[in-house]
Design a protein around this motif. Structure first.
Motif, PDB file in Angstrom:
ATOM      1  N   VAL A  16      -5.275  31.784  47.979  1.00  0.00           N
ATOM      2  CA  VAL A  16      -4.219  32.385  48.365  1.00  0.00           C
ATOM      3  C   VAL A  16      -3.121  31.579  48.046  1.00  0.00           C
ATOM      4  CG1 VAL A  16      -2.651  33.709  49.972  1.00  0.00           C
ATOM      5  CG2 VAL A  16      -4.806  34.298  49.370  1.00  0.00           C
ATOM      6  N   LYS A  17      -3.120  30.287  48.575  1.00  0.00           N
ATOM      7  CA  LYS A  17      -2.085  29.297  48.419  1.00  0.00           C
ATOM      8  C   LYS A  17      -2.149  28.816  46.875  1.00  0.00           C
ATOM      9  CE  LYS A  17      -0.616  24.644  49.754  1.00  0.00           C
ATOM     10  NZ  LYS A  17       0.118  24.520  48.580  1.00  0.00           N
ATOM     11  N   VAL A  18      -3.102  28.767  46.119  1.00  0.00           N
ATOM     12  CA  VAL A  18      -2.863  28.251  44.836  1.00  0.00           C
ATOM     13  C   VAL A  18      -2.230  29.188  44.082  1.00  0.00           C
ATOM     14  CG1 VAL A  18      -3.931  27.190  42.881  1.00  0.00           C
ATOM     15  CG2 VAL A  18      -4.825  26.668  45.061  1.00  0.00           C
ATOM     16  N   ILE A  19      -2.671  30.647  44.316  1.00  0.00           N
ATOM     17  CA  ILE A  19      -1.901  31.968  43.469  1.00  0.00           C
ATOM     18  C   ILE A  19      -0.328  31.662  43.740  1.00  0.00           C
ATOM     19  CG2 ILE A  19      -1.730  34.248  43.662  1.00  0.00           C
ATOM     20  CD1 ILE A  19      -4.699  34.503  44.429  1.00  0.00           C
ATOM     21  N   GLN A  20      -0.173  31.589  45.091  1.00  0.00           N
ATOM     22  CA  GLN A  20       1.336  31.436  45.510  1.00  0.00           C
ATOM     23  C   GLN A  20       1.847  30.260  44.550  1.00  0.00           C
ATOM     24  OE1 GLN A  20       3.156  34.014  47.395  1.00  0.00           O
ATOM     25  NE2 GLN A  20       4.686  33.017  45.894  1.00  0.00           N
ATOM     26  N   ASP A  21       1.435  29.300  44.605  1.00  0.00           N
ATOM     27  CA  ASP A  21       1.785  28.049  43.773  1.00  0.00           C
ATOM     28  C   ASP A  21       2.313  28.275  42.457  1.00  0.00           C
ATOM     29  OD1 ASP A  21       1.813  26.497  46.142  1.00  0.00           O
ATOM     30  OD2 ASP A  21       0.128  25.393  45.664  1.00  0.00           O
ATOM     31  N   LEU A  22       0.874  28.914  41.755  1.00  0.00           N
ATOM     32  CA  LEU A  22       1.091  29.274  40.382  1.00  0.00           C
ATOM     33  C   LEU A  22       2.189  30.374  40.005  1.00  0.00           C
ATOM     34  CD1 LEU A  22      -2.706  29.342  39.162  1.00  0.00           C
ATOM     35  CD2 LEU A  22      -0.944  27.765  38.279  1.00  0.00           C
ATOM     36  N   LEU A  23       2.214  31.185  41.027  1.00  0.00           N
ATOM     37  CA  LEU A  23       3.381  32.341  40.926  1.00  0.00           C
ATOM     38  C   LEU A  23       4.654  31.552  40.879  1.00  0.00           C
ATOM     39  CD1 LEU A  23       1.788  35.398  42.448  1.00  0.00           C
ATOM     40  CD2 LEU A  23       2.103  34.926  40.194  1.00  0.00           C
ATOM     41  N   ASP A  24       4.923  30.612  41.928  1.00  0.00           N
ATOM     42  CA  ASP A  24       6.176  30.018  41.815  1.00  0.00           C
ATOM     43  C   ASP A  24       6.500  29.283  40.801  1.00  0.00           C
ATOM     44  OD1 ASP A  24       6.518  31.146  44.444  1.00  0.00           O
ATOM     45  OD2 ASP A  24       5.792  29.261  45.567  1.00  0.00           O
ATOM     46  N   LEU A  25       5.456  28.816  39.864  1.00  0.00           N
ATOM     47  CA  LEU A  25       5.925  28.116  38.777  1.00  0.00           C
ATOM     48  C   LEU A  25       6.228  29.077  37.632  1.00  0.00           C
ATOM     49  CD1 LEU A  25       2.577  25.662  38.105  1.00  0.00           C
ATOM     50  CD2 LEU A  25       4.996  25.294  38.860  1.00  0.00           C
ATOM     51  N   GLY A  26       5.809  30.273  37.791  1.00  0.00           N
ATOM     52  CA  GLY A  26       6.504  31.399  36.762  1.00  0.00           C
ATOM     53  C   GLY A  26       5.595  31.799  35.805  1.00  0.00           C
ATOM     54  N   VAL A  27       3.945  31.470  36.043  1.00  0.00           N
ATOM     55  CA  VAL A  27       2.898  31.889  35.493  1.00  0.00           C
ATOM     56  C   VAL A  27       3.018  33.582  35.344  1.00  0.00           C
ATOM     57  CG1 VAL A  27       1.416  29.846  35.711  1.00  0.00           C
ATOM     58  CG2 VAL A  27       0.996  32.263  36.943  1.00  0.00           C
ATOM     59  N   HIS A  28       2.364  34.317  34.170  1.00  0.00           N
ATOM     60  CA  HIS A  28       2.528  35.554  33.933  1.00  0.00           C
ATOM     61  C   HIS A  28       1.188  36.164  34.652  1.00  0.00           C
ATOM     62  CE1 HIS A  28       5.446  33.799  31.061  1.00  0.00           C
ATOM     63  NE2 HIS A  28       6.293  34.454  31.697  1.00  0.00           N
ATOM     64  N   GLU A  29       0.285  35.567  34.514  1.00  0.00           N
ATOM     65  CA  GLU A  29      -1.123  36.160  34.668  1.00  0.00           C
ATOM     66  C   GLU A  29      -1.803  35.000  35.510  1.00  0.00           C
ATOM     67  OE1 GLU A  29      -2.128  38.411  31.189  1.00  0.00           O
ATOM     68  OE2 GLU A  29      -4.440  37.258  31.482  1.00  0.00           O
ATOM     69  N   ILE A  30      -2.664  35.341  36.221  1.00  0.00           N
ATOM     70  CA  ILE A  30      -3.677  34.351  36.958  1.00  0.00           C
ATOM     71  C   ILE A  30      -5.214  34.976  36.767  1.00  0.00           C
ATOM     72  CG2 ILE A  30      -4.636  33.502  39.312  1.00  0.00           C
ATOM     73  CD1 ILE A  30      -1.713  33.551  40.149  1.00  0.00           C
ATOM     74  N   SER A  31      -5.804  33.711  36.367  1.00  0.00           N
ATOM     75  CA  SER A  31      -7.280  34.211  36.033  1.00  0.00           C
ATOM     76  C   SER A  31      -8.004  33.523  37.213  1.00  0.00           C
ATOM     77  CB  SER A  31      -7.975  33.582  34.693  1.00  0.00           C
ATOM     78  OG  SER A  31      -9.165  33.634  34.730  1.00  0.00           O
ATOM     79  N   LEU A  32      -8.790  34.531  38.164  1.00  0.00           N
ATOM     80  CA  LEU A  32      -9.713  33.900  39.170  1.00  0.00           C
ATOM     81  C   LEU A  32     -11.136  33.591  38.743  1.00  0.00           C
ATOM     82  CD1 LEU A  32      -8.716  36.902  41.316  1.00  0.00           C
ATOM     83  CD2 LEU A  32      -7.893  34.639  41.755  1.00  0.00           C
TER      84      LEU A  32
END
Ligand code: HMG
Ligand code: MG
Length: 284
Positions: free
Chosen positions: A158-174
């Motif tokens: 969850v922490k890394v998802i938030q970090d990536l979204l804060d960077l502005g990524v459009h999509e997250i691959s788990l």
């Protein structure tokens, strides 16, 4: 009309990167062209990483410059830092993927930096990706199990998802990097994630070491996930994840989608030919 699932073909990058015998540039190009002919909506063509770390993809520029790009298909390159981004831009990419991990040890082994340092590397890239209007995917490896640390808690993911979204990524691959997640594990983590964010921004990236990837993506589809990463012929693995085998095959992903009533837009027969082709090259 059937609901759509977007399958991202990662074979040319994830499938090939850990193969020790050198695959020729021409063979890689032929494989990618076959995937384009099969109408894969997005193809991760290669990575612009250090050739000392991943020698198999040292011909990233040549491959990128030689493939026949087909209208309507997104061509993506994986990059680990600003240097990789500059190379991807010089090769004409409008879509990139960045990558980090939920496990500190895996981050060190894979990219020689901590998770926070990897996020800071990507921060340096923001002005460039904004200026170039790039689409950016963010991979998180070891979302369930790390080959070095074992089970990874949801809190770290969850922490890394938030970090990536804060960077502005459009999509997250788990990423289930070594294919050890069970369907129950996938359901548990997705419940937590989807309490916080909408399913549209997530992809499942399941490796198939223990034959659980098909069940895992079925669970994901049932919970609203509509993007899957897969590799034609099921080839692949990560050179820095001992025990990692190939991604779920794109053939399996297409079949499951069809069974569940989803359209992928992929021509199954042409896809099968591409998978058979790359398997024959790897096994020759
Ligand atoms: P480093 O050694 O710490 O970096 O590597 P450095 O900045 O000190 O540079 C060392 C050398 O690499 C220098 O060259 C740089 O110029 C060069 P030298 O002066 O020694 O000749 N260099 C580069 N060359 C080309 N392209 C670049 C680049 N950057 C530096 N972009 C680094 C740090 C991140 C570069 C390295 O660790 C690396 O390349 N790692 C790549 C690892 C990788 O590709 N892993 C596989 C992909 S991730 C994966 O498979 C998981 C995934 O599928 C999801 C899942 O399944 O979980 C996505
Ligand atoms: Mg992978």
């Amino acid at each position: 009309m059937l609901d759509q699932v977007r399958i991202i073909e990662v074979g040319p990058r994830d499938g090939i990167q850990s193969i020790s015998a050198s695959i020729s540039t021409n063979n890689k190009v032929a494989y990618i062209d076959m995937l384009s002919e099969a109408n894969c909506p997005e193809i991760e063509v290669t990575s612009f990483v250090s050739p000392k770390w991943v020698p198999q993809l040292a011909d990233a520029e040549e491959v990128s410059g030689s493939i026949k790009q087909k209208d309507g298909i997104t061509y993506t390159a994986l990059v680990p830092n600003l240097k990789g981004l500059e190379k991807a831009l010089a090769s004409g990419y409008c879509s990139i993927a960045i990558f980090t991990a939920a496990s500190e040890t895996f981050s060190q082994k894979n990219t020689n930096c901590t998770i926070d340092e990897s996020i800071r590397r990507y921060e340096e890239m923001i002005p460039s990706w904004e200026e170039n209007n790039l689409r950016v995917r963010g991979y998180i490896s070891t979302c369930w199990v790390c080959p070095y640390e074992g089970d990874i808690g949801a809190k770290a993911v969850v922490k890394v998802i938030q970090d990536l979204l804060d960077l502005g990524v459009h999509e997250i691959s788990l990423g289930d990097t070594i294919g050890k997640a069970t369907p129950e594990d996938v359901e548990y983590l997705l419940e937590i994630i989807l309490d916080n964010w909408p399913p549209e921004i997530f992809t499942l990236h399941m490796h198939d070491t223990y034959d659980m990837a098909a069940e895992n993506i079925t669970v994901g589809l049932g919970m609203g996930i509509r993007i899957l990463d897969a590799s034609a012929g099921g080839v692949g693995g990560c050179p820095f994840a001992p025990g990692a085998s190939g991604n779920v095959s794109t053939e399996t992903a297409v079949r499951i989608c069809k069974e569940q009533g989803f359209d992928t837009g992929i021509d199954f027969d042409k896809l099968k030919s591409a998978g058979t082709y790359i398997q024959s090259i790897i096994n020759s």
